[in-house]
Design a protein around this motif. Structure first.
Motif, mmCIF file in Angstrom:
data_model
loop_
_atom_site.group_PDB
_atom_site.id
_atom_site.type_symbol
_atom_site.label_atom_id
_atom_site.label_comp_id
_atom_site.label_asym_id
_atom_site.label_seq_id
_atom_site.Cartn_x
_atom_site.Cartn_y
_atom_site.Cartn_z
ATOM 1 N N TYR A 188 -2.234 3.799 4.920
ATOM 2 C CA TYR A 188 -4.451 3.951 4.645
ATOM 3 C C TYR A 188 -4.513 5.509 5.724
ATOM 4 C CZ TYR A 188 -4.725 -0.217 2.776
ATOM 5 O OH TYR A 188 -4.618 -1.396 2.018
ATOM 6 N N ASN B 249 -8.085 3.180 8.659
ATOM 7 C CA ASN B 249 -7.921 2.873 9.214
ATOM 8 C C ASN B 249 -8.431 2.206 10.412
ATOM 9 O OD1 ASN B 249 -5.343 1.512 10.610
ATOM 10 N ND2 ASN B 249 -5.569 3.816 11.252
ATOM 11 N N ARG C 88 -4.257 -3.307 7.004
ATOM 12 C CA ARG C 88 -4.171 -1.839 7.242
ATOM 13 C C ARG C 88 -3.472 -0.904 8.853
ATOM 14 N NH1 ARG C 88 -10.156 -0.497 5.357
ATOM 15 N NH2 ARG C 88 -9.922 -2.224 4.093
ATOM 16 N N SER D 198 0.744 -0.870 -0.377
ATOM 17 C CA SER D 198 0.240 0.611 0.237
ATOM 18 C C SER D 198 0.771 1.220 0.261
ATOM 19 C CB SER D 198 -0.703 0.001 1.186
ATOM 20 O OG SER D 198 0.217 0.454 2.758
ATOM 21 N N LYS E 279 -11.159 2.672 2.708
ATOM 22 C CA LYS E 279 -10.518 1.919 3.555
ATOM 23 C C LYS E 279 -10.369 2.494 4.365
ATOM 24 C CE LYS E 279 -9.204 -0.535 -1.072
ATOM 25 N NZ LYS E 279 -9.406 -1.752 -1.344
ATOM 26 N N GLU F 251 -8.287 9.695 6.941
ATOM 27 C CA GLU F 251 -8.584 8.546 6.549
ATOM 28 C C GLU F 251 -9.016 8.208 5.248
ATOM 29 O OE1 GLU F 251 -9.721 5.362 9.606
ATOM 30 O OE2 GLU F 251 -9.490 7.174 10.903
ATOM 31 N N ARG F 252 -8.913 6.750 4.600
ATOM 32 C CA ARG F 252 -8.905 6.868 3.060
ATOM 33 C C ARG F 252 -10.729 6.478 3.894
ATOM 34 N NH1 ARG F 252 -5.421 2.849 -0.460
ATOM 35 N NH2 ARG F 252 -7.273 2.687 -1.539
#
Lengths: 378, 599
Positions: free
Chosen positions: A313, A332, B371, A308, A330, A326-327
């Motif tokens: 993230y 975190n 993540r 990544s 996706k 944060e995305r």
């Protein structure tokens, strides 16, 4: 082909500390692979039996055989001048060895481990230099993720050593003068050279302990449970699979039904089947630079994003609570927006119940009221 | 002055030929000692057995920062082919449980890394401190009545106190760039002892899997905390490096962007940039030479990357090869005798790990361990110590801190399902191998509570030289003799049901423990003891400053000197102790005078 010319031309192309996968311009090179096309066909059938194709891709689509072929085709003896780098100079040194005039490294260039440096080694030396297969991919980044998808506001520079925020092209990319967009150049393809001990270890892996006298007092180097002597084990193991399927069913493995294939695999050497299974997993889920995981099909199958970096993230942004943005797709700190709480299939629940009740994992439990934190019940 | 180095196999000032100190190992302890000595003007040579994955670590790149490392989010490279680790095919180790067993060769007997910067480079850089009671654990356990039911525990008080070490911890905080929450704020660890200075960096963003587990722990009245970690969480003027982006593959992976404050990019880099430090990598130390009186190490022999033997000399020699290898080198250097520095007979003994107790939770939803930073939350309620960390509790066993997280590596997880038990269960349940990979219960749905239980030190747990197995240099390999004491096995059994309860409250569908088999060597990377420090030369190997009792110029700055192991991660304590030992070399009796940030 004039080896000297190839070496001279390549010297300018290849940085000293790196081994690249790319061929130099205007040069047609022999492809090199340890396994023959017949062996590859057996391998394809066997790995496709381990992870078959159904509504989702299996080992075949992921290119597992390419991963295994690359691994077996690694040439530990290709550093013919013993300078710990595989460069065009090794071609010259290999040729010198065939004449017995390689003073830098007298026995250097015995790539196939046959004990003599001969014409076979010269041909494979070309492939070793120009068509190198990685043991270790380079770093830090591939070209799969951008610098940032984030709306980064005032904190655009996440790759510049904590320096003040900057706008415009990321400095990393400017420095490497690579792609014009936000994606870094793929450094995974710049394979890393092996220091002496690693090279010896990979020689044991590929050619077996007999090729490396230094490991004669190490039981691991000949332990059938170790991943060693891989070329011989694949050659013998694939031949055995073929002969079992011919003997039992009169056909090659690939033409058998799944049930017949299971019979063959059950009758084969189980250590080889385990090795094959482990490498099948690797070939499905590795970074694509190692040859497998074609089109990232393996990662899609298991729901893994792959490497990544450099995006990651989260991105530091003091203007938002908690200092991190944060995305949205996706995050975190939470579930994906479309996450569900359905859990596993019936069979998988049966499997997990068995696992949790195994004596070895005591006191295992199947809990009575599972729930999904931050995910609505379905 | 000639650096950055253009010489293959070297970093730092390649012109240096005469050295005040020679440090064996560039990990947490070695790098910290190199930093403290080099900044005080001493000329330092560091030998590192492993390769360098930080090209240009002794230089600035064109933006004035650290050049990019060769680490990457690459599971084949880091986890499967163990890019940074010692390779057991060329450097094996053997294991047995007791003196009466025949040792066997195993691919993972506490294998540590072989790389510039040491094991912390590929760790989660979880950097909590030991607490005050950890430095007087023998007395505290005795007073609480914990030892009466056990025989042959080898607990010992440290020859120094937490108070003495605290300023060096504060220095470590700044040098390593440690992020955390200061007590008594919500999210801090109430069991930690006092800190003279606040954390230099704000806390980590908490990953989803850690929030899930912390939610379970909170419902049971426990005190989950933001795990102190040496990771850049905000622009850091003391050491400008990129902020972490929570890329995922973290534990077992070197940081691709140098956001992890590993020894390489912090203390070692600072040492190299002074111009007073030279590092030779792929340089494996094979022997120390001692003078006729046996009081001084006169030189060190090593094998370089061409396989050639080289000899170097220095006024002082400092061992920092990690506990097992440092003790081994003492034994290798005196093949016909008891080993260097071994008048006590204790070299190699009191080897101590953490008994890793891993409670696995399988959750219905994906918890996205792929993540985030591996370890963002933890709890110390099961350490068995009081608030403030000044004493042990009498009513429960001494346990360990718990890390809440996971590191979802898809290949490693899929290979886990190839264990015979798992294959058997899958056949019974009618689950195909492909289904196991695709539904990924052990990857996408897994959350882990990992307790580092404190082991009782035992003189019988030790390192010596294996009589038959040899490494690639032709040297006898370390033989580890280790059996967990009932002290820690009882503690783990006491806490196991409580750990499962946390998973249950957190919403798990299944919970179980990673199998524990005493016949299998520990894979703990928390390796301590073997060159135990103490005040009495009859009962310890090193003195309170880390100098060998028996020698005038030999020191140790890795975990080998620890008399006891605590139940917290050891790395920042190794760093603080190394800063103190180096400080005492530069400023005898008053090492705190060498502190730059924590005065």
């Amino acid at each position: 082909m004039a080896i000297g010319a190839a070496a001279g031309g390549a010297a300018a192309v290849f940085p000293k500390h790196l081994v690249r996968a790319a061929s130099p311009p205007n040069l047609t090179l022999p492809a090199y692979g340890f396994l023959t096309s017949d062996e590859l066909a057996i391998l394809d059938a066997a790995t496709a039996h381990i992870v078959p194709t159904d509504s989702q891709p299996g080992a075949h689509e992921c290119g597992v055989i390419d991963y295994i072929q690359n691994m077996l085709s690694f040439m530990p003896g290709s550093d013919a001048n013993c300078d710990h780098h595989v460069t065009a100079a090794d071609l010259t040194a290999t040729v010198l060895s065939t004449h017995g005039t390689n003073t830098a490294c007298p026995s250097g260039g015995d790539i196939d481990g046959s004990g003599v440096v001969d014409a076979v080694d010269v041909v494979t030396a070309e492939a070793a230099v120009f068509n190198a297969k990685p043991v270790y991919g380079g770093g830090p980044f591939s070209d799969r993720q951008p610098q940032s998808h984030f709306p980064t506001g005032n904190t655009g520079c996440t790759l510049c050593h904590g320096a003040p925020a900057q706008t415009g092209a990321p400095l990393l990319l400017a420095a490497r003068s690579a792609k014009v967009d936000n994606y870094p150049p793929n450094l995974f393809t710049e394979y890393l050279p092996l220091p002496r001990l690693r090279a010896l270890s990979w020689k044991v892996r590929i050619l077996g302990a007999a090729a490396v006298p230094e490991v004669s007092n190490n039981p691991l180097a000949t332990d059938p449970k170790s991943e060693v002597d891989l070329r011989r084990r694949y050659r013998d193991g694939l031949a055995a699979l073929d002969s079992i399927s011919q003997r039992k069913f009169g056909k090659p493995l690939v033409q058998l039904t799944a049930a017949q294939q299971t019979t063959v695999m059950d009758q084969a050497d189980q250590l080889f089947v385990q090795l094959l299974t482990a490498h099948t997993v690797e070939g499905m889920l590795c970074a694509p630079e190692y040859g497998g995981n074609r089109d990232r099909l393996g990662w899609q199958l298991v729901g893994f994003d792959g490497d990544s970096q450099p995006e990651g993230y989260v991105v530091y942004d003091p203007s938002v609570p908690g200092n991190y943005r944060e995305r949205p797709d996706k995050p975190n700190s939470g579930p994906n927006p479309d996450e569900d709480c359905r859990g596993f299939s019936k069979q998988m629940n049966g499997f997990l119940t068995l696992i949790a009740s195994n004596d070895m994992v005591q006191p295992g439990k199947k809990f009575s009221n599972p729930y999904c934190f931050d995910v609505p019940a379905t | 002055m000639s650096f950055p180095s253009n010489t293959p196999g070297m970093l730092g000032n390649t012109d240096l030929t005469r050295f005040d100190a020679l440090i064996i190992g560039s990990g947490a302890g070695g790098s910290a000692a190199a930093y403290a000595l080099a900044t005080a003007g001493q000329k330092v040579l560091v030998l590192e057995a492993g390769d360098n994955h930080f090209p240009g670590l002794d230089a600035y790149d064109d933006r004035g920062g650290i050049p990019w490392p060769l680490y990457s989010n690459d599971e084949i490279k880091l986890s499967l082919r163990r890019f940074a680790f010692q390779d057991p095919l060329v450097e094996p180790r053997t294991f047995r449980q007791t003196e009466n067993d025949v040792a066997y060769t195993d691919p993972d007997v506490n294998v540590m890394t072989r790389n510039v910067g040491g094991a912390a480079v590929i760790s989660s850089v979880s950097y909590p401190r030991f607490t005050a009671v950890d430095f007087r654990m023998a007395s505290a356990l005795q007073a609480a009545g914990h030892l009466s039911q056990y025989s042959n525990t080898g607990f010992a008080d440290w020859p120094l106190t937490y108070d003495e070490l605290e300023p060096f911890y504060a220095e470590t905080d700044v040098l390593s760039g440690i992020a955390g929450i200061d007590p008594p704020a919500e999210g801090s660890d109430p069991f930690q002892s006092y800190r003279s200075k606040p954390f230099p960096l704000p806390p980590q963003p908490v990953m989803y899997v850690a929030r899930i587990l912390a939610n379970g722990a909170k419902q049971l009245g426990y005190h989950p905390f933001n795990y102190p970690s040496a990771i850049i969480t905000a622009p850091y003027t003391a050491d400008p490096r990129p902020t972490c982006v929570s890329c995922g593959l973290c534990t077992n992976y070197g940081c691709p962007r140098n956001a992890k404050g590993s020894p390489a990019v912090t203390t070692l880099r600072r040492a190299l940039l002074t111009g007073n430090c030279q590092l030779r990598y792929n340089a494996f130390a094979t022997r120390m030479m001692v003078d006729g009186a046996g009081r001084r190490v006169t030189g060190v022999e090593y094998v370089d990357n061409d396989g050639q033997r080289q000899t170097v000399t220095a006024d002082r020699v400092i061992l920092a090869a990690s506990a097992i290898e440092s003790a081994r080198l003492c034994l290798l250097s005196d093949p016909s005798g008891p080993g260097i520095g071994n008048s006590s007979g204790l070299v190699g003994r009191h080897l101590t790990f953490h008994l890793e107790n891993i409670a696995v939770g399988i959750y219905k939803q994906r918890v996205h361990g792929e993540r985030g930073r591996s370890i963002t939350m933890g709890m110390a309620d099961f350490r068995g110590i009081n608030v403030g960390g000044t004493d042990v509790l009498a009513d429960r066993p001494l346990g360990g801190a718990i890390e809440m997280g996971t590191s979802s590596e898809p290949i490693v997880a899929a290979r886990q399902t190839l264990q015979p038990e798992a294959i058997g269960a899958a056949r019974l349940a009618g689950v195909s191998f492909k289904q196991l990979i695709a539904e990924s219960p052990f990857s996408g749905h897994i959350a882990i509570l990992l307790m580092h239980a404190e082991d009782a030190p035992q003189a019988t747990n030790r390192i010596d030289l294996d009589p038959t197995v040899r490494d690639v240099f032709g040297l006898p390999v370390p033989r580890v003799t280790y059996r967990s004491h009932a002290f820690e096995l009882d503690a783990v059994n006491y806490y196991k049901p409580l750990m499962l309860q946390i998973h249950e409250k957190a919403g798990a569908a299944y919970g179980f423990f990673q199998p524990f088999d005493p016949a299998v060597p520990s894979q703990s990377r928390h390796i301590m003891g073997g060159l135990r420090m103490g005040s009495d030369p009859r009962t310890s190997v090193c003195d309170r400053w880390g100098k060998f009792h028996d020698l005038d110029n030999l020191y140790c700055v890795d975990g080998a000197v620890f008399p006891t192991g605590s139940g917290y991660n050891p790395t920042p304590t190794i760093i603080a102790m190394a800063l103190r030992t180096a400080g005492a070399i530069v400023s005898p009796g008053a090492p705190e005078r060498t502190l730059r940030f924590a005065r």
